[in-house]
Write a protein that holds these residues in place. Structure first.
Motif, short mmCIF file in Angstrom:
data_model
loop_
_atom_site.label_atom_id
_atom_site.label_comp_id
_atom_site.label_asym_id
_atom_site.label_seq_id
_atom_site.Cartn_x
_atom_site.Cartn_y
_atom_site.Cartn_z
N ALA A 38 0.84 -1.21 0.00
CA ALA A 38 0.00 0.00 0.00
C ALA A 38 0.87 1.25 0.00
O ALA A 38 0.59 2.23 -0.71
CB ALA A 38 -0.92 0.00 1.22
N GLY A 39 1.95 1.22 0.79
CA GLY A 39 2.87 2.35 0.82
C GLY A 39 3.56 2.54 -0.52
O GLY A 39 3.74 3.68 -0.99
N LEU A 42 2.26 4.63 5.92
CA LEU A 42 1.95 3.21 5.72
C LEU A 42 3.18 2.34 5.92
O LEU A 42 3.10 1.25 6.49
CB LEU A 42 1.35 3.00 4.33
CG LEU A 42 -0.05 3.59 4.13
CD1 LEU A 42 -0.42 3.62 2.66
CD2 LEU A 42 -1.08 2.78 4.92
N LEU A 43 4.33 2.82 5.48
CA LEU A 43 5.55 2.06 5.66
C LEU A 43 5.93 1.95 7.13
O LEU A 43 6.42 0.91 7.58
CB LEU A 43 6.69 2.68 4.85
CG LEU A 43 6.54 2.55 3.32
CD1 LEU A 43 7.59 3.38 2.61
CD2 LEU A 43 6.61 1.10 2.90
N ARG A 44 5.69 3.03 7.89
CA ARG A 44 5.95 2.95 9.34
C ARG A 44 5.07 1.90 10.00
O ARG A 44 5.51 1.15 10.88
CB ARG A 44 5.72 4.31 9.98
CG ARG A 44 6.79 5.34 9.65
CD ARG A 44 6.65 6.59 10.51
NE ARG A 44 7.42 7.69 9.95
CZ ARG A 44 6.90 8.65 9.18
NH1 ARG A 44 5.60 8.66 8.92
NH2 ARG A 44 7.66 9.61 8.70
N ALA A 49 6.78 -6.29 10.38
CA ALA A 49 7.71 -7.05 9.53
C ALA A 49 7.99 -8.41 10.15
O ALA A 49 8.35 -8.53 11.32
CB ALA A 49 9.01 -6.26 9.36
N ALA A 50 7.80 -9.46 9.34
CA ALA A 50 7.89 -10.83 9.86
C ALA A 50 9.31 -11.37 9.86
O ALA A 50 9.58 -12.40 10.49
CB ALA A 50 6.98 -11.75 9.04
N SER A 51 10.23 -10.74 9.16
CA SER A 51 11.60 -11.26 9.07
C SER A 51 12.55 -10.09 8.84
O SER A 51 12.13 -8.99 8.47
CB SER A 51 11.71 -12.24 7.90
OG SER A 51 11.59 -11.54 6.66
N VAL A 92 11.11 -2.74 3.91
CA VAL A 92 10.36 -1.58 4.36
C VAL A 92 11.28 -0.39 4.52
O VAL A 92 10.99 0.73 4.06
CB VAL A 92 9.63 -1.86 5.69
CG1 VAL A 92 8.91 -0.61 6.17
CG2 VAL A 92 8.62 -3.01 5.51
N LEU A 93 12.43 -0.60 5.17
CA LEU A 93 13.38 0.48 5.39
C LEU A 93 13.90 1.04 4.06
O LEU A 93 14.07 2.25 3.91
CB LEU A 93 14.55 0.01 6.26
CG LEU A 93 14.18 -0.27 7.72
CD1 LEU A 93 15.33 -0.96 8.43
CD2 LEU A 93 13.83 1.03 8.44
#
Length: 214
Positions: free
Chosen positions: A180-181, A196-198, A204-206, A213-214
């Motif tokens: 979405a981000g 949205l990224l925050r 974050a699963a891993s 994301v970062l």
């Protein structure tokens, strides 16, 4: 509710409140239960008369019940459509209905629309859902993929946000917020993208997901 409505198909009804609702809903409240049910379904989605007929049948009423609403001056019936006397009449009918009645109308319409109408099916299924709902989330995800392919990035982002809201698994919810981000960024909405990224970062699963994301 701009963010929620951004993912909605065109001409989606918006619930009214207060004086406007009272002014436009008086005649609708005087209808028989059968006509009221058919009118709510029409207010929820009058895009396709055939789908509306199927939804009415599933609700145990016929399209003919709308003749009562036509006699009250609320709608006009044609061979191919149900036309509301005024857009605010439609909004008032939708707004006057209780939340459970609106969800049921969306559920019936989700089953009634053509399979190829992905956006509309996803919208209705999401509006009928309460809390986590994997089928609704998956359909919204598919609709977002379709929107992204045709360059409707803002729509895709909004659909993925709604998909994430109905996703029970935290890792999958985070992945959908990441997408979405990304779609928000492609739409030029950098502030929305960062927000949205925050949110995705917390889910974050891993380490790899976190790095993406970062």
């Amino acid at each position: 509710e701009a963010e929620r409505l951004a993912a909605a198909p065109p001409h989606t009804p918006v619930a009214l409140t207060g004086a406007l609702l009272a002014a436009y809903s008086r005649k609708a409240l005087a209808l028989s239960p059968e006509a009221g049910t058919a009118l709510l379904l029409a207010a929820t989605d009058n895009h396709d008369l055939a789908a509306l007929g199927r939804a009415c049948k599933a609700a145990g009423v016929g399209l003919a019940a709308l003749q009562e609403a036509e006699g009250a001056g609320l709608v006009r019936l044609t061979d191919s459509a149900v036309e509301f006397h005024h857009p605010l009449v439609r909004a008032a009918v939708y707004g006057e209905a209780g939340a459970a009645a609106r969800r049921e109308a969306h559920r019936l319409l989700a089953s009634a629309v053509e399979a190829g109408e992905l956006d509309r099916r996803a919208w209705h299924l999401a509006e009928a859902a309460v809390g986590p709902d994997d089928p609704a989330a998956a359909l919204l995800d598919a609709a977002a993929e379709d929107a992204g392919r045709r360059g409707a990035n803002a729509v895709a982002s909004a659909q993925l946000v709604r998909s994430a809201a109905h996703t029970a698994d935290p890792g999958l919810r985070g992945a959908r917020l990441l997408r979405a981000g990304d779609q928000a960024w492609l739409a030029g909405a950098s502030d929305d993208a960062a927000r949205l990224l925050r949110q995705s970062l917390d889910l974050a699963a891993s380490p790899l997901d976190r790095a993406r994301v970062l």
